[in-house]
Design an enzyme around this catalytic site. Structure first.
Site, short mmCIF file in Angstrom:
data_model
loop_
_atom_site.label_atom_id
_atom_site.label_comp_id
_atom_site.label_asym_id
_atom_site.label_seq_id
_atom_site.Cartn_x
_atom_site.Cartn_y
_atom_site.Cartn_z
N LYS A 198 0.85 -1.19 0.00
CA LYS A 198 0.00 0.00 0.00
C LYS A 198 0.89 1.24 0.00
CE LYS A 198 -3.93 2.16 2.42
NZ LYS A 198 -4.86 2.09 3.57
N SER A 226 -9.92 2.12 2.64
CA SER A 226 -9.02 2.84 1.77
C SER A 226 -7.99 1.95 1.08
CB SER A 226 -8.26 3.89 2.58
OG SER A 226 -7.40 3.27 3.52
N SER A 257 -10.35 0.03 6.93
CA SER A 257 -9.70 0.15 5.62
C SER A 257 -8.97 -1.10 5.13
CB SER A 257 -8.71 1.32 5.62
OG SER A 257 -9.38 2.54 5.47
#
Lengths: 487, 95
Positions: free
Chosen positions: A79, A154, A178
């Site tokens: 990420k 997210s 998330s």
């Protein structure tokens, strides 16, 4: 060899150890999948092909030298919130569009030390603020099960990349859901460990008292293997917990006989898609077949979790994001006329609308005269929410429910009203406020879109959660399903 | 709790954020909506509840006061928008 992308982490580790294929071959296969498919998904912001092949060659050499760790040579998607030295780290924001990190996050360091291979940096909601990946400066990510739908957020880029078999696993971070919500919406496994287990150092901060990194994988066993790499005390993170290392895979094969699972009655009220509720109840029947005892419990203050969260998280965000000043790194406006103009325009141009809303809410909540009414009040409610869980865990070993009230929604469907979007994290947020571990595993489909089952454990109960979830995956095949367009 | 456009501007200045005038009406509406939603907290009596700062109520760790990081000023300044002679440059502050 064409089927390498279907293998789980555990299978890949065995294949690498047995010499069935090399890390270079495996890495090349992943890079080819990204090249062929990612234009449909937009799951990567940066692909680090050259560095990946170099790391893979080093991993192969290390293995030949007899010095391999269990996951040496396994590729992953990182990420873009984790700092990676020498590699652009954007956090999904224009503010950091050209930020080349001068240091590695602790999680990145741990992967490097274990000889894993980073394929690239994945797309995400800007500064991890969002539930649909639509707030990214680099464009929305699409859901591999239906490219008109969001992947969740997210950590939507990692979720989409793992679900589409572009990477064997990836990393996520979870401040209010998330990791778990995108895992649910993309039909993969994701776990947010107990607060303090994974170092936050070099993980760009959103809300420091809630943020926690974790793995996003296809199977539960894979998640346990990754936790073994990333968990551990880090003196550079002031809230990192000093605990002896543990083997998260140790209980995977234990029996579930007598395991007590609680279903909070409040999770099955208005707002929950009845078809999602049906899938959760079907999963509970499966757990009962495995020997677990399922009973109703109550978490009476759960409905306060989103209001409390939307004070605590924006307040901490406004404080954390004050470091982006256009002076030391990050976006700077053209020709500032004075220092105030430099700050205001650099930040106004560098941050997108959702990040700005949260900074403004947080600034307001922390401003003179409002602290008691907002932040302090929210911190008190936080205790009530934590106490609810503490009472529940006197009666049950695990808590289960839906991860998200609906399956993946259409791109653009919830962008007009922030509060509507916030409600998509209604079941996950309380877990962050309490600092508990939570995970999502695939538990069925509604209209060809995956449903996630949410499992919440007590503090440091990861091994028990993984045990239950792994046994469920031995009895079901939801986690084996693949999106047809990415076969 | 409804915020006026003037209040939003004042908060934006505190937050060092430039907000274009044309976005103010929508922003005031959205922020008011969030605050209205958050106001659900007020229905709960928390008179006898202590605030919870850390989920596990662990207090911050102390460490020895010693140098643990090397000097990497040149590397850190290499990514700054404007530097000169080892200093960060900003518009003139004092006339």
């Amino acid at each position: 060899m064409a089927e390498l992308h279907h293998l789980s982490l555990a299978e890949l580790a065995r294949g690498l150890a047995g010499g069935d294929f090399s890390s270079v071959e495996l890495t090349r296969a992943c890079l080819q999948r990204i090249e062929a498919h990612d234009r449909k998904l937009n799951s990567f912001i940066t692909v680090t092909a050259e560095q990946a092949l170099k790391q893979a060659a080093e991993a192969d050499a290390r293995r030949r030298g007899g010095d391999a760790a269990p996951l040496t040579g396994v590729p992953y998607a990182h990420k873009d919130i984790f700092c990676t030295r020498g590699v652009r780290t954007t956090c999904g924001s224009r503010m950091l569009e050209n930020f080349i990190s001068p240091y590695d996050a602790t999680v990145s360091e741990r992967f490097n030390a274990a000889g894993l291979v980073m394929l690239g940096k994945t797309n995400m909601d800007e500064f991890a603020m969002g539930s649909s990946n639509e707030t990214s400066y680099f464009g929305p990510v699409r859901n591999p099960w239906n490219t008109d739908c969001v992947p969740g957020g997210s950590s939507g880029g990692t979720a989409a990349a793992v679900a589409a078999r572009l990477a064997p696993f990836g990393t996520g971070t979870d401040t209010g859901g998330s990791i778990r919500q995108p895992a649910a919406l993309c039909g993969i496994t994701g776990i947010k460990p107990t607060y303090g287990c994974v170092s936050r150092w070099g993980m760009i901060a959103f809300a420091s008292s809630l943020d926690q990194g974790g793995p996003m994988t296809r199977t539960v066993e894979d998640a346990a293997l990754v936790l073994n790499v990333i968990c551990g005390f880090d003196p550079r993170d002031s809230t990192s917990l000093e605990r002896p290392p543990e083997d998260y895979a140790r209980d995977l094969n234990a029996s579930l006989k007598g395991l007590r699972i609680g279903l909070p009655k409040e999770y099955f009220g208005a707002g929950l898609d009845p078809a999602v509720a049906d899938a959760v109840h079907a999963a509970m029947r499966e757990f009962e077949k495995l020997g677990a005892v399922v009973r109703e419990i109550s978490l009476p203050n759960g409905h306060l979790s989103i209001p409390a969260y939307y004070v605590v998280a924006p307040a901490e965000c406004s404080s954390n994001l004050s470091r982006f000043d256009g002076v030391r790194y990050g976006h700077r406006c053209d020709k500032p006329k004075d220092l105030m103009d430099l700050y205001c325009r650099s930040r106004g141009e560098g941050f997108g609308p959702e990040v700005q809303r949260r900074i403004l809410i947080g600034t307001y909540a922390l401003s003179a005269g409002y602290y008691d009414a907002y932040y302090l009040k929210a911190q008190k409610i936080r205790r009530l929410i934590r106490d609810d869980f503490a009472r529940a865990f006197k009666e049950v070993d695990l808590i289960a429910g839906p991860t998200s009230p609906t399956t993946a929604f259409k791109i653009g469907e919830k962008t007009s009203d922030p509060v509507t979007m916030y409600l998509s994290d209604i079941y996950t947020i309380a877990v962050n406020l309490a600092g508990l571990p939570g995970m999502s595993i695939p538990a069925g489909f509604v209209n060809d879109l995956p449903v996630g089952l949410h499992i919440i454990g007590n503090y440091f109960g990861e091994a028990r959660m993984l045990n239950a979830a792994h046994q469920y995956q031995q009895a079901t095949d939801w986690h084996e399903r693949r999106p047809a367009a990415f076969a | 709790m409804a915020l006026s456009q003037e209040e939003v501007l004042a908060i934006a200045r505190l937050a060092r954020l430039q907000v274009p005038a044309e976005r103010l009406p929508a922003l005031a509406r959205q922020l008011s909506g969030i605050l209205e939603f958050v106001a659900q907290m007020n229905a709960v009596d928390t008179g006898n509840v202590e605030p919870l700062a850390h989920p596990l109520e662990v207090s911050a760790r102390m460490r020895e006061d010693e140098v643990t990081e090397p000097d990497r000023r040149a590397e850190f300044q290499a990514i700054a928008p404007a530097v000169e002679a080892g200093l960060y440059l900003v518009p003139k502050v004092i006339e």
